[in-house]
Design a protein around this motif. Structure first.
Motif, PDB file in Angstrom:
ATOM      1  N   PHE A  19       6.716 -32.334  30.975  1.00 40.07           N
ATOM      2  CA  PHE A  19       5.539 -32.558  31.831  1.00 40.07           C
ATOM      3  C   PHE A  19       4.393 -33.164  31.014  1.00 40.07           C
ATOM      4  O   PHE A  19       3.740 -34.116  31.461  1.00 40.07           O
ATOM      5  N   ARG A  59      -0.580 -37.546  31.546  1.00 39.50           N
ATOM      6  CA  ARG A  59      -1.433 -38.541  30.854  1.00 39.50           C
ATOM      7  C   ARG A  59      -2.603 -38.945  31.743  1.00 39.50           C
ATOM      8  O   ARG A  59      -3.705 -39.198  31.257  1.00 39.50           O
ATOM      9  N   LEU A  91      -4.103 -36.969  33.875  1.00 39.87           N
ATOM     10  CA  LEU A  91      -5.076 -35.875  33.788  1.00 39.87           C
ATOM     11  C   LEU A  91      -5.782 -35.891  32.428  1.00 39.87           C
ATOM     12  O   LEU A  91      -6.994 -35.668  32.351  1.00 39.87           O
ATOM     13  N   SER A  92      -5.021 -36.174  31.364  1.00 40.16           N
ATOM     14  CA  SER A  92      -5.632 -36.252  30.020  1.00 40.16           C
ATOM     15  C   SER A  92      -6.700 -37.329  29.981  1.00 40.16           C
ATOM     16  O   SER A  92      -7.739 -37.162  29.337  1.00 40.16           O
ATOM     17  N   ALA A  93      -6.427 -38.438  30.653  1.00 43.22           N
ATOM     18  CA  ALA A  93      -7.376 -39.556  30.641  1.00 43.22           C
ATOM     19  C   ALA A  93      -8.707 -39.152  31.265  1.00 43.22           C
ATOM     20  O   ALA A  93      -9.720 -39.802  31.040  1.00 43.22           O
ATOM     21  N   HIS A  94      -8.680 -38.055  32.047  1.00 44.44           N
ATOM     22  CA  HIS A  94      -9.927 -37.607  32.662  1.00 44.44           C
ATOM     23  C   HIS A  94     -10.420 -36.307  32.053  1.00 44.44           C
ATOM     24  O   HIS A  94     -11.212 -35.588  32.658  1.00 44.44           O
ATOM     25  N   GLY A  95      -9.926 -36.005  30.843  1.00 42.50           N
ATOM     26  CA  GLY A  95     -10.515 -34.918  30.065  1.00 42.50           C
ATOM     27  C   GLY A  95      -9.730 -33.623  30.012  1.00 42.50           C
ATOM     28  O   GLY A  95     -10.239 -32.644  29.467  1.00 42.50           O
ATOM     29  N   ALA A  96      -8.513 -33.569  30.563  1.00 44.97           N
ATOM     30  CA  ALA A  96      -7.747 -32.312  30.516  1.00 44.97           C
ATOM     31  C   ALA A  96      -7.181 -32.099  29.112  1.00 44.97           C
ATOM     32  O   ALA A  96      -6.522 -32.989  28.573  1.00 44.97           O
ATOM     33  N   ARG A 121      -5.195 -26.708  28.685  1.00 45.42           N
ATOM     34  CA  ARG A 121      -5.498 -26.655  30.122  1.00 45.42           C
ATOM     35  C   ARG A 121      -4.324 -27.209  30.940  1.00 45.42           C
ATOM     36  O   ARG A 121      -4.008 -26.688  32.004  1.00 45.42           O
ATOM     37  N   PRO A 138      -1.475 -27.103  35.560  1.00 51.47           N
ATOM     38  CA  PRO A 138      -0.353 -27.702  36.284  1.00 51.47           C
ATOM     39  C   PRO A 138       0.983 -27.563  35.566  1.00 51.47           C
ATOM     40  O   PRO A 138       2.034 -27.485  36.212  1.00 51.47           O
ATOM     41  N   ARG A 160       3.418 -24.514  36.504  1.00 53.89           N
ATOM     42  CA  ARG A 160       4.336 -24.604  37.643  1.00 53.89           C
ATOM     43  C   ARG A 160       5.595 -25.400  37.268  1.00 53.89           C
ATOM     44  O   ARG A 160       6.705 -25.051  37.661  1.00 53.89           O
TER      45      ARG A 160
END
Lengths: 327, 240
Positions: free
Chosen positions: A219, A226, A228-233, A237, A242, A245
Motif C-alpha cells: 500500500f 503517494r 496522500l504523501s504528496a499532500h503531507g501524509a 499516518r 488508510p 485497512r
C-alpha cells in the motif's frame, strides 16, 4: 448489508451439504484402514487375562464384527438421529465427551487467536512503517525465527524456561492438580493458560507479521499512498490510517483461513501441557482406535475449519469492496 | 499572486532528468505543460507538489510573490486513476485530503465543484467511470483548499465529450481564482483553455508559447520542435 452476504452463505451451505458426507466417508475409510486394533488397544496390558472369546464378545458389542460398509451405514443412521455413538476410550456418549471438552479447547484457541492477531498485526504494521530501519529488521528476524520453530519445540522451551527454570508458571493442566473445581480461582485458571496460549499464539504470529508487513508495504508503494504523501501524509499516518485497512483486512482473512492450523496446533499444545480439551481427546481416541470419537471430533473439526474459512471470506469482502461483486 | 518556478532541476542517482525548467502562473490563469512521452511533464508536477520519489534531488526555486513556497502549497490531481484508494469510498477520501490540509471537509461542496452529485460520496473507485474518477481526483486536490492546482493528464483515456467536460471544469476552476497547471498531450485542448503552453523535450524547456500561437500550421511558434508537435496533432489520418 448488500446482496452478497446471503448469496455467499447460500453457496457455502450447499458446499457444506456435500462436503460433510464426503468427509465422513473419507474419515470412516481411514479409520477402518488404520492398523490399530481397537479391541487390542482396549485390552492393553491385560492380554493374558482376556481370552479370544472375550475379545470376540467385545468386538461384537462394539459392532466390529460387521462389515465396514454396514457399520458406516449404521453410524450414518445414528447421526441422522443426532447420536454420534459411544466413545470406547471414555466410555461415554461422543456428544457428551465433545461437549465437555470443547469449552477448554475453545478458550485456548480463542485466546491464542486474539493474541496472535493483535500482536501479529501490530508488529507487522510497525515493521512495514519502519521498512529497512532497525525496528523492521528486529521484527522480521523474530518472525522468521518463529516461523522456522516447530510448535512442540517452542512448547518444551517455554516449559523449560518459565515452569522448570524460573518456576513462574505451571507446566501442565488447566487447574492446579489435586484441587476441586470449586477451589480453583480465576487467577489460577489464567496462570495455567499462559504457556499453552503462548505456544499456540507463536504458531500464528509469524505468518501474520510477514503478511501484514508486506500488505502495508504494497500500500505504501501504491499510487494511492503517494497521492496522500504528496499532500503531507507521513508514513506513520499512512500506516495506521488508510494502510491499516489494507493490511489488517488481509491479516484477518489469512488468520481466519488458518483456523485448521490453529486447531492442529491445539492438539499439540494440549498434549504437551496435558490440557483437558478436544486435542488431547483426539490423541487418546487415535491411539485407542476409538472410531466413534474420532469421527465425532473429525466432523466437529471440519465444522470449525469450515466456519473459519467462511468468516475469512466474509472478512475479505468487508475489507475489500471489489470482492463483493463476485460473491 | 504569482507562482514562479525558476531553474527547476531534478536528478536521480542514475543522472539528471529535468534541467532548467522555468514557468510562471497567476491566480485565475491556466498554463499548459506539454511534450512528448518521457519529456518529464509528470516529474514537474511531482516536483511542484513536493511528491518526488525519495531518491530524487531537486534544485531551483518555487516561490509565491517572491517568497519560497511552503511544502504542499500546490495540490496535485495525479494522472493515474489508481491514485484513489480502492478500499475507501469517495467521501472518505475527500475528507482525508481536507484533514491533511487542516480543514474540515465539505464533501458535497467538493463534489459539486467538479460537477458530481453528492451521492458519489458513497461510491468506491471501482464503481466510477473514467471521467468520474478524474473528477474525484480533482476534488481531492480541491478539498485541500490549495490556490494552485496541477492536473496531470486529466483527459487521458476519456472520449471527446468527457474530455471536453473536464477541460471546461478546469477553466471554471481558474475562473474561480485558482492558478491551474494542466499537463496534457492534447495541444488542441490546451490551446483552448490555457493562456500559455510550456513545451518540454527530454527534460529540457523548449519554449513557452502563447495560446494564440497554436493556430494554422503554428508559424508563430519559435521552435521547430514545437511546430512539429503542433502539426502532428493537426495531421489528418492517412487514407486507407
Amino acid at each position: 448489508m448488500s446482496a452478497w452476504l446471503p448469496a455467499l452463505l447460500a453457496g457455502r451451505m450447499i458446499r457444506l451439504g456435500w462436503l460433510l458426507p464426503l468427509a465422513a466417508a473419507g474419515l470412516f475409510a481411514l479409520i477402518s484402514l488404520a492398523p490399530i486394533d481397537p479391541v487390542q488397544a482396549y485390552v492393553g496390558g491385560r492380554t493374558s487375562q482376556i481370552g479370544p472369546e472375550q475379545r470376540d464378545a467385545i468386538a461384537a458389542a462394539w459392532g466390529l464384527d460387521r462389515p465396514a460398509a454396514e457399520r458406516f451405514a449404521s453410524w450414518l443412521g445414528q447421526l441422522a438421529r443426532g447420536d454420534l455413538g459411544q466413545s470406547i476410550t471414555f466410555n461415554a456418549p461422543v456428544m457428551q465427551v465433545i461437549a465437555a471438552r470443547l469449552p477448554a479447547s475453545m478458550a485456548l484457541v480463542g485466546l491464542a487467536f486474539a493474541l496472535s492477531f493483535v500482536l501479529g498485526t501490530l508488529l507487522g504494521l510497525a515493521a512495514g512503517a519502519t521498512r529497512g530501519r532497525w525496528p523492521d529488521r528486529v521484527i522480521r528476524t523474530i518472525a522468521v525465527v518463529l516461523a522456522a520453530s516447530p510448535g512442540f519445540w517452542v512448547a518444551i522451551l517455554l516449559v523449560a524456561v518459565f515452569a522448570v527454570g524460573l518456576g513462574w508458571l505451571p507446566a501442565c493442566c488447566a487447574t492446579p492438580p489435586g484441587q476441586l473445581a470449586s477451589e480453583v480461582t480465576p487467577a489460577d485458571s489464567l496462570r495455567h493458560m499462559v504457556l499453552p496460549v503462548a505456544t499456540l499464539s507463536v504458531v500464528g504470529i509469524a505468518p501474520l507479521v510477514l503478511h501484514t508487513r508486506q500488505s502495508l508495504i504494497a500500500f505504501l508503494d501504491s499510487p494511492a499512498a503517494r497521492h496522500l504523501s504528496a499532500h503531507g501524509a507521513s508514513p506513520l499516518r499512512l500506516a495506521f490510517g488508510p494502510g491499516l485497512r489494507h493490511a489488517a483486512g488481509v491479516a484477518l482473512t489469512l488468520h481466519l483461513a488458518s483456523a485448521g492450523e490453529l486447531f492442529g496446533g491445539s492438539v499439540l499444545a494440549e498434549t504437551v501441557f496435558a490440557w483437558p480439551g478436544l486435542g488431547q481427546a483426539t490423541v487418546r481416541a487415535a491411539t485407542g482406535a476409538d472410531a466413534p470419537l474420532l469421527m465425532g471430533i473429525g466432523l466437529a473439526t471440519l465444522l470449525f475449519v469450515f466456519a473459519g474459512n467462511l468468516l475469512a471470506d466474509i472478512a475479505a469482502r468487508l475489507a475489500d469492496p471489489r470482492l463483493r461483486r463476485v460473491a | 499572486m504569482t507562482l514562479k518556478v525558476e531553474d527547476l532541476s531534478v536528478s536521480f542517482p542514475t543522472g539528471p532528468v529535468l534541467a532548467g525548467i522555468s514557468l510562471a502562473l497567476e491566480r485565475g490563469e491556466i498554463v499548459g505543460l506539454t511534450g512528448t512521452s518521457g519529456a518529464g511533464k509528470s516529474l514537474v508536477a511531482e516536483a511542484l507538489a513536493g511528491a518526488l520519489p525519495g531518491d530524487a534531488t531537486r534544485t531551483g526555486r518555487i516561490t509565491v510573490d517572491g517568497a519560497l513556497a511552503p511544502p504542499h502549497m500546490v495540490a496535485l490531481a495525479p494522472q493515474r486513476l489508481d491514485a484513489l484508494d480502492p478500499l475507501a469510498p469517495v467521501g472518505r477520501q475527500i475528507d482525508r485530503f481536507a484533514r491533511l490540509a487542516g480543514r474540515s471537509a465539505d464533501v458535497p461542496g467538493a463534489l459539486a465543484s467538479v460537477g458530481l452529485p453528492a451521492t458519489t460520496a458513497r461510491l468506491y473507485p471501482h464503481e466510477l467511470s473514467g471521467g468520474m474518477a478524474r473528477r474525484v481526483l480533482l476534488a481531492t486536490a480541491l478539498a485541500t483548499g490549495a490556490d494552485w492546482i496541477v492536473a496531470d493528464e486529466p483527459t487521458v483515456g476519456l472520449d471527446e465529450a468527457a474530455a471536453g467536460r473536464i477541460l471546461s471544469l478546469l477553466a471554471d476552476l481558474a475562473a474561480s481564482g485558482r492558478g491551474v497547471i494542466v499537463i496534457s498531450h492534447d495541444l488542441i485542448g490546451l490551446a483552448r483553455i490555457a493562456s500559455r503552453v510550456v513545451i518540454l523535450r527530454q527534460g529540457r524547456h523548449v519554449e513557452t508559447a502563447p495560446a494564440h500561437a497554436f493556430d494554422g500550421l503554428g508559424s508563430c511558434l519559435r521552435e521547430d520542435f514545437s511546430r512539429a508537435l503542433w502539426q502532428a496533432q493537426l495531421a489528418p489520418d492517412a487514407p486507407c
